[in-house]
Design a protein around this motif. Sequence first.
Motif, PDB file in Angstrom:
ATOM      1  N   SER A 111       0.848  -1.192   0.000  1.00 49.81           N
ATOM      2  CA  SER A 111       0.000   0.000   0.000  1.00 49.81           C
ATOM      3  C   SER A 111       0.886   1.245   0.000  1.00 49.81           C
ATOM      4  O   SER A 111       2.098   1.157   0.133  1.00 49.81           O
ATOM      5  N   SER A 112       0.256   2.397  -0.152  1.00 50.29           N
ATOM      6  CA  SER A 112       1.023   3.648  -0.172  1.00 50.29           C
ATOM      7  C   SER A 112       1.532   3.997   1.222  1.00 50.29           C
ATOM      8  O   SER A 112       2.344   4.888   1.389  1.00 50.29           O
ATOM      9  N   GLY A 113       1.022   3.300   2.243  1.00 58.86           N
ATOM     10  CA  GLY A 113       1.473   3.559   3.609  1.00 58.86           C
ATOM     11  C   GLY A 113       0.607   4.570   4.350  1.00 58.86           C
ATOM     12  O   GLY A 113       0.760   4.763   5.549  1.00 58.86           O
ATOM     13  N   ILE A 114      -0.322   5.220   3.623  1.00 59.75           N
ATOM     14  CA  ILE A 114      -1.239   6.144   4.319  1.00 59.75           C
ATOM     15  C   ILE A 114      -2.486   5.344   4.705  1.00 59.75           C
ATOM     16  O   ILE A 114      -3.203   4.862   3.817  1.00 59.75           O
ATOM     17  N   PRO A 115      -2.736   5.177   6.027  1.00 58.92           N
ATOM     18  CA  PRO A 115      -3.903   4.357   6.408  1.00 58.92           C
ATOM     19  C   PRO A 115      -5.210   5.013   5.962  1.00 58.92           C
ATOM     20  O   PRO A 115      -5.283   6.240   5.859  1.00 58.92           O
ATOM     21  N   LEU A 116      -6.214   4.187   5.693  1.00 58.97           N
ATOM     22  CA  LEU A 116      -7.530   4.732   5.327  1.00 58.97           C
ATOM     23  C   LEU A 116      -8.170   5.365   6.554  1.00 58.97           C
ATOM     24  O   LEU A 116      -8.035   4.848   7.664  1.00 58.97           O
ATOM     25  N   THR A 117      -8.871   6.463   6.362  1.00 62.73           N
ATOM     26  CA  THR A 117      -9.632   7.040   7.470  1.00 62.73           C
ATOM     27  C   THR A 117     -10.942   6.262   7.599  1.00 62.73           C
ATOM     28  O   THR A 117     -11.326   5.525   6.664  1.00 62.73           O
ATOM     29  N   ASP A 118     -11.653   6.449   8.717  1.00 60.23           N
ATOM     30  CA  ASP A 118     -12.940   5.763   8.884  1.00 60.23           C
ATOM     31  C   ASP A 118     -13.914   6.194   7.791  1.00 60.23           C
ATOM     32  O   ASP A 118     -14.658   5.374   7.247  1.00 60.23           O
ATOM     33  N   ALA A 119     -13.893   7.485   7.489  1.00 58.79           N
ATOM     34  CA  ALA A 119     -14.813   8.004   6.469  1.00 58.79           C
ATOM     35  C   ALA A 119     -14.521   7.338   5.123  1.00 58.79           C
ATOM     36  O   ALA A 119     -15.444   6.968   4.386  1.00 58.79           O
ATOM     37  N   GLU A 120     -13.245   7.162   4.793  1.00 55.41           N
ATOM     38  CA  GLU A 120     -12.885   6.523   3.521  1.00 55.41           C
ATOM     39  C   GLU A 120     -13.348   5.072   3.488  1.00 55.41           C
ATOM     40  O   GLU A 120     -13.827   4.578   2.462  1.00 55.41           O
ATOM     41  N   ARG A 121     -13.231   4.400   4.618  1.00 56.68           N
ATOM     42  CA  ARG A 121     -13.707   3.010   4.695  1.00 56.68           C
ATOM     43  C   ARG A 121     -15.207   2.916   4.429  1.00 56.68           C
ATOM     44  O   ARG A 121     -15.669   2.022   3.712  1.00 56.68           O
ATOM     45  N   VAL A 122     -15.947   3.852   5.018  1.00 55.93           N
ATOM     46  CA  VAL A 122     -17.409   3.832   4.862  1.00 55.93           C
ATOM     47  C   VAL A 122     -17.777   4.074   3.399  1.00 55.93           C
ATOM     48  O   VAL A 122     -18.599   3.365   2.811  1.00 55.93           O
ATOM     49  N   ILE A 123     -17.142   5.070   2.801  1.00 57.04           N
ATOM     50  CA  ILE A 123     -17.442   5.396   1.397  1.00 57.04           C
ATOM     51  C   ILE A 123     -17.122   4.199   0.505  1.00 57.04           C
ATOM     52  O   ILE A 123     -17.888   3.839  -0.391  1.00 57.04           O
ATOM     53  N   PHE A 124     -15.998   3.564   0.786  1.00 55.10           N
ATOM     54  CA  PHE A 124     -15.587   2.410  -0.027  1.00 55.10           C
ATOM     55  C   PHE A 124     -16.613   1.276   0.090  1.00 55.10           C
ATOM     56  O   PHE A 124     -17.040   0.701  -0.919  1.00 55.10           O
TER      57      PHE A 124
END
Length: 365
Positions: free
Chosen positions: A9-22
């Motif tokens: 991965s790029s090393g930047i963890p997903l935020t909670d908001a990004e997880r929800v959108i995904f």
Amino acid sequence: MAKGQRRTSSGIPLTDAERVIFAEAKAGGSKAICFFNNKGGVGKTTLVANLGAQLALDFNAKVLLVDCDPQCNLTQYTLGEERSLEIYSESDPKTVYSIIRPLALGKGYSSELPVVKPEKFGFDLVIGDPRLALQEDLLAQDWRDAKAGGMRGLQTTYVFLDLLKKASAQSYDFVLFDMGPSLGAINRSILLAVDFFVVPMAIDIFSIWAIRNIGQTVAIWQRELKSGISIAEDPSELPDVERREQLKFLGYVTQQHKERGAGVSKTGAIDEGAPAKKIVLAYQEINKNIPAEISKSLASFYDVGKIDPHLGEIRHLGSLAPMSQSQNTPLFNVAAGGSYIQLRKQARELYRDIATKLLRNITVA
Ligand SMILES: Nc1ncnc2c1ncn2[C@@H]1O[C@H](COP(=O)(O)OP(=O)(O)OP(=O)(O)O)[C@@H](O)[C@H]1O
Ligand SMILES: [Mg+2]
């Protein structure tokens, strides 16, 4: 996962908001998106490869890319010279051509979906084929038949819809199509099959024309196809035809202005003082008009009140782009030192941001 494919991965963890959108965007089955502009060299291939990698590596999605450009730039970029050469040297390489060829021979849809796994991009790839250009004629002839309701013509026109049916059966979350810069028969078949399209564009007058062309041309194709289906003998024999009129616009990505030869340093830093004033003024004027042009020309493909179609502005990443090509690695994972580290960080933020906006637009489209 195939031996040798690394999911870094790029090393930047997903935020909670990004997880929800995904999670929301991927619900309800696989989504097919094509990246299209009949103007060439506007960054389509670079965008589709890096966005695909972002979705696969950071969001952990199951992603399939299809290289439908006879130039095969996506295949070369992601697989590298050596592996491409190895595959193309085989007597009958399994490529996107193998998917269309059986139709040309009157054998119906191909029974397989041949994929390879580029080592560092995390997605699967249907590799491109220069022979695809030879199939333009077949698709063009069969289009005339399709418009007249002929089953053979409709079957050929829907070749990519059949590919999507197979991809869906194999649980791909996203299928992304890279396309050549034309309004030809292959691209028509793709645009008539996918759920969404994204327009990568340069900020110049040609891209404004391209937006107008896309809107008008696709609307005409859809009308002609609808009329063909209405008089077809047995439309139930076609793959998933109810999908056919759902094409939606997900947004556009602009490429930052680059004054050729001047104004951009080796590492990609823009020197604001360098570009000629006249060019900058023209650029600003066109940039200002793009949102109005988009909503005027593409209004029938998206809900203007719900979607912000500007997915992002891709800055000029200087030598990071050729490095990414020679390393066959996404821009955000290029092995780099010194001043390139900052540039890579910008690439990481940029593609995460574009991916998130794209996913959000899927949820509201
Ligand atoms: N953000 C960027 N910064 C610097 N160079 C870039 C960037 N994006 C793309 N490029 C370079 O610009 C060139 C054209 O990009 P790309 O191949 O993605 O365009 P395209 O629209 O797919 O072209 P075609 O119409 O031929 O398919 C490539 O050499 C690529 O490396
Ligand atoms: Mg390309």
